[in-house]
Design an enzyme around this catalytic site. Structure first.
Site, PDB file in Angstrom:
ATOM      1  CG  ASP A 114       6.601 -11.098   3.492  1.00 33.44           C
ATOM      2  OD1 ASP A 114       6.180 -10.991   2.276  1.00 33.44           O
ATOM      3  OD2 ASP A 114       7.398 -12.343   3.402  1.00 33.44           O
TER       4      ASP A 114
ATOM      5  CB  ALA B 153      -1.016   0.169   1.166  1.00 30.14           C
TER       6      ALA B 153
ATOM      7  CG  ASP C  32       4.845  -0.875   2.082  1.00 25.45           C
ATOM      8  OD1 ASP C  32       4.243  -0.870   1.124  1.00 25.45           O
ATOM      9  OD2 ASP C  32       5.684  -0.841   2.664  1.00 25.45           O
TER      10      ASP C  32
ATOM     11  CB  CYS D  50       3.817   1.857 -12.216  1.00 25.25           C
ATOM     12  SG  CYS D  50       5.462   1.669 -11.251  1.00 25.25           S
TER      13      CYS D  50
ATOM     14  N   PRO E 120       3.061   4.616  -0.447  1.00 21.66           N
ATOM     15  CG  PRO E 120       3.329   6.570  -1.440  1.00 21.66           C
ATOM     16  CD  PRO E 120       3.165   5.302  -1.723  1.00 21.66           C
TER      17      PRO E 120
END
Length: 319
Positions: free
Chosen positions: A173, A123, A146, A245, A125
Site C-alpha cells: 500500500d 507504478a 503497485d 493526468c 503498468p
C-alpha cells in the site's frame, strides 16, 4: 462532432471547472482532443533497440513516424492505430513502448543519475518505471510499487519484455511505504491515481461517465495521504515529482499547497518546458488563492498528441 455536442456529453460540473481555468482557445484544444482522441505515440527503448532499426522497420511497413521536437526518443505516428504498431517485430521484442508523450515527461524532471535508489510509488503498468530504467541504462535501482495484483502482473510482463532488469516490483500500500522505508529513496515519482480529466475520450464513455465531484474529493484525499508517505520515504536532499493526468486544481495545486504548508523543508523547483500547450500552475482558482510558488509547476493542455497532465517538482532540503 461540434464543441457544443462535446460539452453536452460531459458533466456540467466538469465543464465549469475547465472554463474557470482555461481560455477559449485552450478549451477548443481540450474539447477537440476529447472527441478526436490523440495520435499514437511511442518511445524507442534503448535497452533493446535503436532509432535506425526501428525506423527501418516502420519504413518497410509504410508507417510514418515523426520525432518529437523536445522528447529525444519519442515519436508521433499520425493516423496510425496502436494495433498496427503491435504487429511489428520492434514491438514484440520490446524495442518500442507505446506511451503517450505526456506520460514520458515526469521522469525527465527527477534529475536521474546512475546508482540512485528511486521509488515509483504507483507504478503499474510501468511506463514511467521502464523509462527511468532506460534513462539510467539499468544502473539505478528502481522500486516499482503497485498495490493491485493484476496490474503488477502486467508490470512484471513489461519489465521482462523491455529488458529493464534494474526494476524491483513491490506490492505494498503506497500509504505505508514512507513508514516502512523512511528516508530511503534519492528520488520519488508520485504519479497518483486521479479522476483522469486529461485522458478523457468520448469513444470510451467509461472515461467520463464515472466522473463526479465526489470522486474528485476522494482522489484529493488519497493523494494527500500518498504525498505524506512519499515525503517520508524521500531522503533529505532528494527530489520528488508529483504528477496527475487530471486538470482540476483540487487534485493538483491544492495537494501541493497542502504539502508546502505541512512540510517547511520542501521547496518547489521551476519546471521549464517550451511547448505551446503548456501553462504554469495556478495561483488562483475562483476565490481560492494558492502560493505563488505553485506557478513553478506546469499543466499540460490535452491536444491531438498529448494527454492533459499536471507536474510539480519538489526538493527536500538537506538536514
Amino acid at each position: 462532432m461540434s464543441i457544443k455536442e462535446v460539452k453536452n456529453s460531459l458533466p456540467k460540473e466538469l465543464i465549469e471547472i475547465l472554463e474557470n481555468i482555461f481560455t477559449d482557445g485552450q478549451l477548443d484544444l481540450i474539447y477537440k482532443s476529447y472527441y478526436r482522441g490523440r495520435n499514437t505515440t511511442f518511445r524507442i527503448n534503448t535497452l533493446k533497440g535503436n532509432t535506425k532499426e526501428v525506423m527501418d522497420e516502420l519504413s518497410m511497413n509504410k508507417i510514418k513516424a515523426v520525432n518529437h521536437p523536445v522528447l529525444k526518443n519519442a515519436f508521433i505516428a499520425k493516423g496510425i492505430k496502436e494495433s498496427n504498431l503491435r504487429r511489428l517485430e520492434a514491438y514484440k521484442y520490446g524495442k518500442i513502448y507505446l506511451q503517450n508523450l505526456s506520460s514520458m515527461l515526469p521522469p525527465l524532471f527527477l534529475d536521474l543519475k546512475e546508482d540512485l535508489v528511486v521509488l515509483d510509488m504507483c507504478a503499474a503498468p510501468g511506463g514511467k518505471s521502464l523509462y527511468m530504467a532506460d534513462l539510467t541504462k539499468n544502473k539505478a535501482t528502481i522500486l516499482a510499487n503497485d498495490v493491485n495484483e493484476i496490474r503488477r502482473e502486467r508490470l512484471n510482463y513489461n519489465i521482462e519484455k523491455q529488458g529493464a532488469n534494474s526494476i524491483i516490483v513491490l506490492g505494498a500500500d503506497g500509504c505505508s511505504i514512507g513508514k516502512r522505508l523512511n528516508k530511503y529513496f534519492d528520488r520519488v515519482l508520485l504519479d497518483v491515481p486521479c479522476s483522469g480529466e486529461g485522458i478523457i475520450t468520448l469513444k470510451s464513455s467509461k472515461a467520463y461517465k464515472g466522473w463526479n465531484e465526489k470522486k474528485v474529493a476522494l482522489c484529493s484525499k488519497l493523494q494527500k495521504r500518498l504525498f505524506d508517505s512519499a515525503y517520508n520515504a524521500l531522503k533529505p536532499g532528494g527530489i520528488m515529482v508529483y504528477s496527475t493526468c487530471t486538470l482540476n486544481p483540487f487534485e493538483n495545486e491544492e495537494v501541493i499547497e497542502y504539502a508546502l504548508n505541512k512540510y517547511p523543508d520542501l521547496r518547489l523547483e521551476k519546471i521549464n518546458l517550451e511547448l505551446p500547450n503548456v501553462i504554469r500552475g495556478l495561483s488562483k482558482y475562483k476565490e481560492k488563492i494558492y502560493s505563488e510558488e505553485i506557478t513553478k509547476s506546469i499543466r499540460i493542455i490535452p491536444n491531438e498528441n498529448m494527454e492533459g497532465f499536471f507536474i510539480a517538482k519538489l526538493v527536500k532540503n538537506k538536514e
